[in-house]
Scaffold this motif. Structure first.
Motif, PDB file in Angstrom:
ATOM      1  N   ILE A  76       0.846  -1.183   0.000  1.00  0.00           N
ATOM      2  CA  ILE A  76       0.000   0.000   0.000  1.00  0.00           C
ATOM      3  C   ILE A  76       0.886   1.239   0.000  1.00  0.00           C
ATOM      4  N   VAL A  77       0.524   2.227  -0.808  1.00  0.00           N
ATOM      5  CA  VAL A  77       1.252   3.497  -0.842  1.00  0.00           C
ATOM      6  C   VAL A  77       0.917   4.269   0.430  1.00  0.00           C
ATOM      7  N   THR A  78       1.954   4.604   1.206  1.00  0.00           N
ATOM      8  CA  THR A  78       1.733   5.327   2.456  1.00  0.00           C
ATOM      9  C   THR A  78       2.212   6.771   2.396  1.00  0.00           C
ATOM     10  N   LYS A  79       3.033   7.110   1.403  1.00  0.00           N
ATOM     11  CA  LYS A  79       3.482   8.497   1.250  1.00  0.00           C
ATOM     12  C   LYS A  79       3.643   8.775  -0.235  1.00  0.00           C
ATOM     13  N   THR A  91       4.386   0.441   1.772  1.00  0.00           N
ATOM     14  CA  THR A  91       4.522  -0.385   2.968  1.00  0.00           C
ATOM     15  C   THR A  91       4.031  -1.787   2.653  1.00  0.00           C
ATOM     16  N   VAL A  92       4.891  -2.760   2.932  1.00  0.00           N
ATOM     17  CA  VAL A  92       4.564  -4.166   2.701  1.00  0.00           C
ATOM     18  C   VAL A  92       4.411  -4.825   4.056  1.00  0.00           C
ATOM     19  N   GLU A  93       3.305  -5.532   4.238  1.00  0.00           N
ATOM     20  CA  GLU A  93       3.104  -6.226   5.503  1.00  0.00           C
ATOM     21  C   GLU A  93       3.156  -7.728   5.266  1.00  0.00           C
ATOM     22  N   ARG A  94       3.759  -8.428   6.206  1.00  0.00           N
ATOM     23  CA  ARG A  94       3.824  -9.879   6.095  1.00  0.00           C
ATOM     24  C   ARG A  94       3.468 -10.491   7.440  1.00  0.00           C
ATOM     25  N   ARG A  95       2.881 -11.666   7.378  1.00  0.00           N
ATOM     26  CA  ARG A  95       2.473 -12.378   8.590  1.00  0.00           C
ATOM     27  C   ARG A  95       3.534 -13.414   8.937  1.00  0.00           C
ATOM     28  N   ILE A  96       3.898 -13.430  10.218  1.00  0.00           N
ATOM     29  CA  ILE A  96       4.904 -14.365  10.706  1.00  0.00           C
ATOM     30  C   ILE A  96       4.296 -15.153  11.857  1.00  0.00           C
ATOM     31  N   THR A  97       4.613 -16.427  11.920  1.00  0.00           N
ATOM     32  CA  THR A  97       4.172 -17.264  13.032  1.00  0.00           C
ATOM     33  C   THR A  97       5.328 -17.439  13.995  1.00  0.00           C
ATOM     34  N   HIS A  98       5.081 -17.169  15.261  1.00  0.00           N
ATOM     35  CA  HIS A  98       6.108 -17.317  16.282  1.00  0.00           C
ATOM     36  C   HIS A  98       6.435 -18.798  16.440  1.00  0.00           C
ATOM     37  N   PRO A  99       7.726 -19.147  16.510  1.00  0.00           N
ATOM     38  CA  PRO A  99       8.071 -20.564  16.545  1.00  0.00           C
ATOM     39  C   PRO A  99       7.610 -21.309  17.798  1.00  0.00           C
ATOM     40  N   LYS A 100       7.612 -20.655  18.956  1.00  0.00           N
ATOM     41  CA  LYS A 100       7.197 -21.345  20.187  1.00  0.00           C
ATOM     42  C   LYS A 100       5.723 -21.131  20.506  1.00  0.00           C
ATOM     43  N   LEU A 157       3.371 -20.095  18.455  1.00  0.00           N
ATOM     44  CA  LEU A 157       2.514 -20.391  17.306  1.00  0.00           C
ATOM     45  C   LEU A 157       1.439 -19.324  17.089  1.00  0.00           C
ATOM     46  N   LYS A 158       1.759 -18.123  17.484  1.00  0.00           N
ATOM     47  CA  LYS A 158       0.844 -17.003  17.293  1.00  0.00           C
ATOM     48  C   LYS A 158       1.310 -16.209  16.071  1.00  0.00           C
ATOM     49  N   THR A 159       0.367 -15.790  15.218  1.00  0.00           N
ATOM     50  CA  THR A 159       0.745 -15.004  14.055  1.00  0.00           C
ATOM     51  C   THR A 159       0.737 -13.521  14.416  1.00  0.00           C
ATOM     52  N   TYR A 160       1.695 -12.805  13.869  1.00  0.00           N
ATOM     53  CA  TYR A 160       1.769 -11.367  14.075  1.00  0.00           C
ATOM     54  C   TYR A 160       2.251 -10.717  12.782  1.00  0.00           C
ATOM     55  N   LEU A 161       2.078  -9.398  12.699  1.00  0.00           N
ATOM     56  CA  LEU A 161       2.398  -8.656  11.475  1.00  0.00           C
ATOM     57  C   LEU A 161       3.737  -7.951  11.604  1.00  0.00           C
ATOM     58  N   ARG A 162       4.455  -7.919  10.495  1.00  0.00           N
ATOM     59  CA  ARG A 162       5.675  -7.129  10.378  1.00  0.00           C
ATOM     60  C   ARG A 162       5.520  -6.236   9.159  1.00  0.00           C
ATOM     61  N   HIS A 163       5.982  -4.986   9.256  1.00  0.00           N
ATOM     62  CA  HIS A 163       5.868  -4.023   8.170  1.00  0.00           C
ATOM     63  C   HIS A 163       7.267  -3.599   7.738  1.00  0.00           C
ATOM     64  N   LYS A 164       7.407  -3.345   6.449  1.00  0.00           N
ATOM     65  CA  LYS A 164       8.656  -2.815   5.924  1.00  0.00           C
ATOM     66  C   LYS A 164       8.327  -1.818   4.825  1.00  0.00           C
ATOM     67  N   LYS A 165       9.093  -0.734   4.762  1.00  0.00           N
ATOM     68  CA  LYS A 165       8.850   0.317   3.775  1.00  0.00           C
ATOM     69  C   LYS A 165       9.883   0.230   2.662  1.00  0.00           C
ATOM     70  N   TYR A 166       9.414   0.493   1.446  1.00  0.00           N
ATOM     71  CA  TYR A 166      10.267   0.517   0.269  1.00  0.00           C
ATOM     72  C   TYR A 166       9.968   1.773  -0.529  1.00  0.00           C
TER      73      TYR A 166
END
Length: 132
Positions: free
Chosen positions: A9-12, A23-32, A34-43
């Protein structure tokens, strides 16, 4: 070698010439846990026609380095993100009370200027107040 593609998504937009921030968001599962959470990175993405606006959903393709941080170019525009208004409201809700008050005062001043430039009836009301 195939080029990497990212969707986000264009954020600026409109701040830099021919460049938008995606901004690109990706879902990650915690190894212990097993809960999914979001991580964001800007390009930084090259937009040659400067047609994108905040909230647009786009696909970007990797390319040669165009500047110090710009490594992607616009591949296509997928659509408009409906959560753009939601994000603005969320940002305003997270503002401090002082910032919200400044914005409210600025809006009141703009309204007063619009009234004074738009109507001549107020000058007659002002004369009536002086007679009292």
């Amino acid at each position: 070698m195939p080029a990497n593609t990212l969707s986000g998504i264009v954020t600026k937009a409109g701040v830099m010439a021919k460049t938008v921030t995606m901004t690109v968001e990706r879902r990650i599962t915690h190894p212990k846990l097993l809960k999914t959470y979001l991580r964001h990175k800007k390009y930084l993405v090259h937009d040659p026609e400067s047609t994108l606006s905040v909230g647009d959903r786009i696909v970007a393709q990797s390319c040669r380095p165009l500047s110090a941080r710009k490594r992607y170019t616009l591949l296509n525009r997928v659509g408009k993100e409906s959560t753009g208004q939601f994000r603005r409201e969320k940002a305003e809700a997270m503002m401090s009370a002082v910032d919200r008050e400044k914005i409210r005062i600025e809006q009141l001043v703009k309204d007063e200027v619009a009234k004074k430039s738009g109507g001549g009836g107020e000058s007659s009301d002002g004369g009536g107040e002086r007679r009292k």
